[in-house]
Design a protein around this motif. Structure first.
Motif, PDB file in Angstrom:
ATOM      1  N   ARG A  71       4.978   5.356   6.443  1.00 27.37           N
ATOM      2  CA  ARG A  71       4.135   4.209   6.095  1.00 27.37           C
ATOM      3  C   ARG A  71       4.856   3.195   5.210  1.00 27.37           C
ATOM      4  NH1 ARG A  71       0.451   8.482   5.492  1.00 27.37           N
ATOM      5  NH2 ARG A  71       0.508   8.343   3.201  1.00 27.37           N
ATOM      6  N   VAL A  72       6.018   3.592   4.701  1.00 27.14           N
ATOM      7  CA  VAL A  72       6.838   2.677   3.906  1.00 27.14           C
ATOM      8  C   VAL A  72       8.296   3.116   4.095  1.00 27.14           C
ATOM      9  CG1 VAL A  72       6.626   4.100   1.830  1.00 27.14           C
ATOM     10  CG2 VAL A  72       7.214   1.692   1.619  1.00 27.14           C
ATOM     11  N   ASP A 110       0.658  13.110   3.298  1.00 27.98           N
ATOM     12  CA  ASP A 110       0.164  12.430   2.102  1.00 27.98           C
ATOM     13  C   ASP A 110       1.262  11.660   1.377  1.00 27.98           C
ATOM     14  OD1 ASP A 110       1.297  15.002   1.575  1.00 27.98           O
ATOM     15  OD2 ASP A 110       0.588  14.849  -0.494  1.00 27.98           O
ATOM     16  N   LYS A 111       2.502  11.816   1.810  1.00 32.38           N
ATOM     17  CA  LYS A 111       3.627  11.117   1.190  1.00 32.38           C
ATOM     18  C   LYS A 111       4.016   9.942   2.070  1.00 32.38           C
ATOM     19  CE  LYS A 111       5.486  12.926  -2.056  1.00 32.38           C
ATOM     20  NZ  LYS A 111       6.290  14.122  -2.186  1.00 32.38           N
ATOM     21  N   PRO A 112       3.783   8.702   1.626  1.00 33.59           N
ATOM     22  CA  PRO A 112       4.003   7.520   2.484  1.00 33.59           C
ATOM     23  C   PRO A 112       5.402   7.411   3.058  1.00 33.59           C
ATOM     24  CG  PRO A 112       2.741   6.914   0.541  1.00 33.59           C
ATOM     25  CD  PRO A 112       3.187   8.328   0.332  1.00 33.59           C
ATOM     26  N   GLY A 146       1.053   4.135  -2.913  1.00 34.28           N
ATOM     27  CA  GLY A 146       0.834   5.553  -2.678  1.00 34.28           C
ATOM     28  C   GLY A 146       2.029   6.408  -3.033  1.00 34.28           C
ATOM     29  N   ALA A 147       3.239   5.843  -2.903  1.00 37.51           N
ATOM     30  CA  ALA A 147       4.461   6.607  -3.153  1.00 37.51           C
ATOM     31  C   ALA A 147       4.806   6.726  -4.632  1.00 37.51           C
ATOM     32  CB  ALA A 147       5.636   5.964  -2.408  1.00 37.51           C
ATOM     33  N   ARG A 198       0.837  -1.209   0.000  1.00 41.43           N
ATOM     34  CA  ARG A 198       0.000   0.000   0.000  1.00 41.43           C
ATOM     35  C   ARG A 198       0.868   1.253   0.000  1.00 41.43           C
ATOM     36  NH1 ARG A 198      -3.228  -3.013   3.667  1.00 41.43           N
ATOM     37  NH2 ARG A 198      -2.196  -1.993   5.433  1.00 41.43           N
ATOM     38  N   GLY A 199       1.936   1.206   0.795  1.00 39.80           N
ATOM     39  CA  GLY A 199       2.830   2.358   0.848  1.00 39.80           C
ATOM     40  C   GLY A 199       3.507   2.629  -0.480  1.00 39.80           C
ATOM     41  N   ASP A 231       9.656  10.465  -4.293  1.00 46.20           N
ATOM     42  CA  ASP A 231       9.443  10.296  -2.856  1.00 46.20           C
ATOM     43  C   ASP A 231      10.723   9.887  -2.145  1.00 46.20           C
ATOM     44  OD1 ASP A 231       6.811  10.896  -3.381  1.00 46.20           O
ATOM     45  OD2 ASP A 231       6.036   9.371  -2.021  1.00 46.20           O
TER      46      ASP A 231
END
Length: 283
Positions: free
Chosen positions: A88-89, A81-83, A20-21, A16-17, A67
């Motif tokens: 988040r990653v 908003d940036k994983p 999103g990235a 998921r990360g 990213d």
């Protein structure tokens, strides 16, 4: 123990990360535009699949590298908003993904032929150059102009006979990319300024930036409406009218909601519409 617990539970979160990235909207939008251009250029099914894979991996490499390079800067400005910046990653995972996607896009692009591969890879190189430093200079917009002009050249070169696109196709594509640069950056002007990023939109300021964005997008639509040989009056009126309406909506969105991604999304919609209309006049 903490690292082990994170590692044990990571695969869904890691995926998921990474999703999103990669900047999913622009990555998918550019891929869809390239495939639609491929349809207009006459590529067959396998060719379209290979083209889509080459362009998508190139866009993924650009998104992930963005990213990766900006993780510390994004963290400093609180970009939740940036994983990678939000944790988040792992940044290392984003870096590995960027490098892997780069290798994949080189292989896939060259499988389309040397001319097509070089054109597509030059566009990817422009995206990386933007991420690695040109985004903070007056040349930030030039990377978009170059990358989006190279895209249709690569697509047409992948078609049988390696044809060159009509002059107005890369011109329209470059103008759409240039306008998209402003639409994408305008919501982040304040956060970028806090970390010393001063690209062309930052130097022009929000008001002038909206004007330049609107002018670029409107010129793209007018060129697409007027330039094709043999275009009917109905086609010209439809393209110019639809384009101007969407450009006006994009400019209003940028002014009324400067921190919203709506203007960028409308720009993507305009790009897809223009490509569909381009196909209608070239087939």
């Amino acid at each position: 123990m903490i690292g082990a617990a994170v590692k044990k539970a990571t695969w869904p979160g890691l995926l998921r990360g990474l999703a999103g990235a990669c900047h999913p909207l622009p990555s998918m939008a550019v891929t869809v535009v390239a495939v639609l251009l491929g349809v207009g250029a006459g590529l067959d099914g396998p060719g379209l699949v290979l083209l889509g894979a080459a362009v998508l991996t190139g866009q993924l490499s650009i998104g992930w590298s963005n990213d990766w390079v900006d993780a510390a800067r994004d963290r400093a400005t609180g970009r939740v908003d940036k994983p990678a910046a939000a944790g988040r990653v792992p940044v290392r995972a984003v870096a590995v993904a960027a490098v892997a996607a780069s290798v994949a896009t080189v292989v896939l692009s060259l499988l389309l032929g040397w001319l097509a591969g070089v054109a597509l890879l030059l566009g990817v190189a422009a995206g990386w150059a933007y991420n690695l430093g040109l985004k903070a200079t007056i040349w930030s917009g030039a990377t978009y102009l170059f990358a989006f002009a190279a895209l249709p050249v690569g697509v047409y070169a992948a078609a049988p006979g390696e044809p060159w696109p009509p002059w107005w196709v890369p011109v329209v594509s470059a103008l759409l990319g240039f306008g998209a640069h402003f639409a994408n950056v305008l919501p982040d002007l304040r956060a970028d300024a806090e970390t010393g990023v001063r690209g062309l939109p930052h130097r022009l300021g929000p008001r002038n930036g909206v004007l330049v964005m609107a002018a670029a997008l409107a010129t793209a639509s007018v060129t697409l409406g007027l330039a094709p040989d043999g275009a009917s009056v109905r086609y010209t009126v439809t393209v110019v009218t639809a384009g101007i309406v969407l450009v006006a909506a994009t400019a209003v969105a940028a002014v009324l909601a400067p921190r919203s991604p709506l203007a960028f999304r409308l720009t993507v919609a305009l790009a897809v519409l223009d490509v569909v209309l381009l196909i209608a006049v070239t087939i």
